[in-house]
Scaffold this motif. Structure first.
Motif, short mmCIF file in Angstrom:
data_model
loop_
_atom_site.label_atom_id
_atom_site.label_comp_id
_atom_site.label_asym_id
_atom_site.label_seq_id
_atom_site.Cartn_x
_atom_site.Cartn_y
_atom_site.Cartn_z
N LYS A 1 0.82 -1.21 0.00
CA LYS A 1 0.00 0.00 0.00
C LYS A 1 0.86 1.26 0.00
CE LYS A 1 -4.14 -1.92 2.19
NZ LYS A 1 -5.09 -1.81 3.33
N ARG A 2 2.00 1.21 0.68
CA ARG A 2 2.86 2.39 0.74
C ARG A 2 3.37 2.77 -0.64
NH1 ARG A 2 8.39 3.34 1.57
NH2 ARG A 2 8.82 5.30 2.68
N ARG B 1 0.50 4.31 -2.59
CA ARG B 1 0.22 5.67 -2.11
C ARG B 1 1.22 6.67 -2.69
NH1 ARG B 1 -1.70 3.29 2.90
NH2 ARG B 1 0.43 3.16 3.69
N ARG B 2 2.46 6.25 -2.88
CA ARG B 2 3.45 7.15 -3.49
C ARG B 2 3.05 7.50 -4.93
NH1 ARG B 2 9.61 5.55 -2.58
NH2 ARG B 2 9.82 7.75 -3.19
N PHE C 1 -0.01 7.64 -6.01
CA PHE C 1 -1.14 8.57 -5.88
C PHE C 1 -0.64 9.99 -5.63
CE2 PHE C 1 -3.57 10.79 -2.52
CZ PHE C 1 -4.65 11.20 -3.28
N TRP C 2 0.25 10.19 -4.68
CA TRP C 2 0.74 11.53 -4.36
C TRP C 2 1.51 12.13 -5.53
CZ3 TRP C 2 -1.62 14.00 -0.86
CH2 TRP C 2 -2.06 13.38 0.31
N THR D 1 -5.00 7.94 -12.21
CA THR D 1 -4.43 6.88 -11.36
C THR D 1 -4.92 5.49 -11.75
OG1 THR D 1 -6.16 7.41 -9.75
CG2 THR D 1 -3.98 8.35 -9.36
N TYR E 1 -7.61 8.40 -5.24
CA TYR E 1 -6.86 7.50 -4.35
C TYR E 1 -7.29 6.05 -4.57
CZ TYR E 1 -5.07 5.50 0.01
OH TYR E 1 -4.42 4.72 0.94
N GLN E 2 -8.58 5.80 -4.58
CA GLN E 2 -9.08 4.44 -4.73
C GLN E 2 -8.75 3.85 -6.10
OE1 GLN E 2 -10.34 2.43 -2.44
NE2 GLN E 2 -10.12 4.05 -0.91
N THR F 1 -6.14 4.20 -7.83
CA THR F 1 -4.76 3.70 -7.85
C THR F 1 -4.73 2.22 -7.48
OG1 THR F 1 -4.10 5.89 -7.04
CG2 THR F 1 -2.42 4.18 -7.07
N PHE F 2 -5.43 1.86 -6.41
CA PHE F 2 -5.45 0.48 -5.93
C PHE F 2 -6.30 -0.40 -6.84
CE2 PHE F 2 -4.37 3.10 -2.35
CZ PHE F 2 -3.42 2.37 -1.65
#
Length: 347
Positions: free
Chosen positions: A89-90, A93-94, A96-97, A153, A236-237, A239-240
């Motif tokens: 996840k980390r 998240r990168r 995403f940012w 994303t 954000y979502q 991306t995953f």
């Protein structure tokens, strides 16, 4: 005028990746749909998906029987487990940012490419340990790219999954990565721009201005929150979702040996979208006339609408194939636009 010519270089670079005689007709199909029927890129992308699906359907062979084949067992007798994902996840998240800087270096040659490559850079370093493989990955993502920032994303997640598969599987066709990117960027741009710019922004502005007109400062704050909170949550979502969907999809492909069909379908979709771009994104015509009412542009439109952008794109593509450096082509297009505008050859 010079700025209007620059996209031809980006299109030519994309054609250099995708254009070959097996799928070349789909480029011209996309162009004709945009030039004659004035279809938007999102509609052409949707047609491309349908055509790619129909073309790549595996035809049944004589004597074949339908059967549900079980998974290949391991030595212990249980089905082979898919490899564990390399990213957590980390890492996602990168991505995403970093996607927030997608348009930080926006340009009219390759549009959002540097922002896209910047977002993927940390995960590419995890996938590729050699200088050569890392350079090849970066070169893939420094080609023309342009989509809605709000849904970018989703493509970043899918691309990450494909890059991970490419780093693991020596037989993976790396060309399919760009094909999938190009095929998705047009349709997703239409969906997310319509959702956020055409719908959510109007609603947020209506609520915010109604309070602001009464002298209430919360109207400004409410406008910012109503527009950005849904955008950031969805971004954000996605991306995953993109990464997980891509990983699962690629694992199924590797089990059923249909990667060749995916590559062909992605190339069809990508070329149709690229073929539509000269007719929709390059507003170029010639004001040259041969007397009273006899304009060159009118003659060209009777032959093929948007013939000038198409011809310029193929001219640049010819020089790309000949190995001319992109810097020289960029300067040449700038010079052509400047001189053509001064001499009233182009407008």
């Amino acid at each position: 005028m010079a700025g209007n010519l620059l996209p031809a270089l980006g299109f030519a670079l994309l054609m250099n990746l995708l254009f070959h005689k097996r799928v070349a007709p789909y480029f011209f199909l996309g162009f004709l749909l945009a030039a004659y029927l004035k279809l938007p890129v999102i509609a052409i992308g949707g047609l491309g998906v349908i055509i790619a699906f129909l073309v790549t359907q595996e035809k049944p062979r004589m004597g074949d029987e339908e059967s549900d084949e079980p998974d290949i067992p391991t030595e212990e007798g249980s089905p082979a487990a898919p490899p564990a994902p390399l990213l957590g996840k980390r890492d996602l998240r990168r991505i995403f940012w970093r996607s927030m800087l997608l348009e930080a270096n926006f340009n009219f040659e390759t549009w959002q490419n540097t922002g896209f490559a910047f977002a993927l850079l940390p995960v590419l370093k995890k996938f590729y340990s050699t200088k050569e493989s890392m350079a090849a990955a970066l070169q893939r993502h420094l080609q023309l790219f342009n989509t809605s920032t709000y849904g970018c994303t989703l493509i970043l997640g899918l691309t990450t999954a494909m890059e991970e598969q490419n780093s693991r599987d020596a037989d993976f066709n790396a060309d399919s990565i760009n094909s999938v990117k190009l095929g998705l960027m047009g349709p997703l741009a239409g969906v997310f721009d319509s959702l956020f710019w055409g719908t959510l922004k109007v609603i947020a502005a209506g609520v915010g201005t109604s309070l602001a007109l009464k002298g209430n400062v919360s109207g400004v704050i409410l406008f910012i929150l109503l527009f950005n909170v849904p955008h950031l949550l969805l971004r954000y979502q996605l991306t995953f979702i993109g990464y997980k969907a891509g990983t699962t999809f690629l694992q199924k492909l590797s089990q059923s040996n249909v990667m060749d069909r995916l590559t062909q379908g992605a190339a069809i979709l990508g070329l149709m979208v690229v073929g539509a771009m000269p007719a929709t994104l390059m507003n170029i015509h010639t004001p040259v006339s041969f007397g009273e009412g006899a304009g060159l542009q009118g003659i060209l439109d009777q032959i093929v609408p948007a013939l000038v952008p198409l011809g310029l794109t193929f001219l640049v593509y010819y020089f790309v194939k000949k190995g001319v450096k992109t810097t020289y082509l960029l300067l040449g297009l700038l010079g052509l636009g400047f001189v053509g505008s001064l001499l009233h050859w182009l407008a």
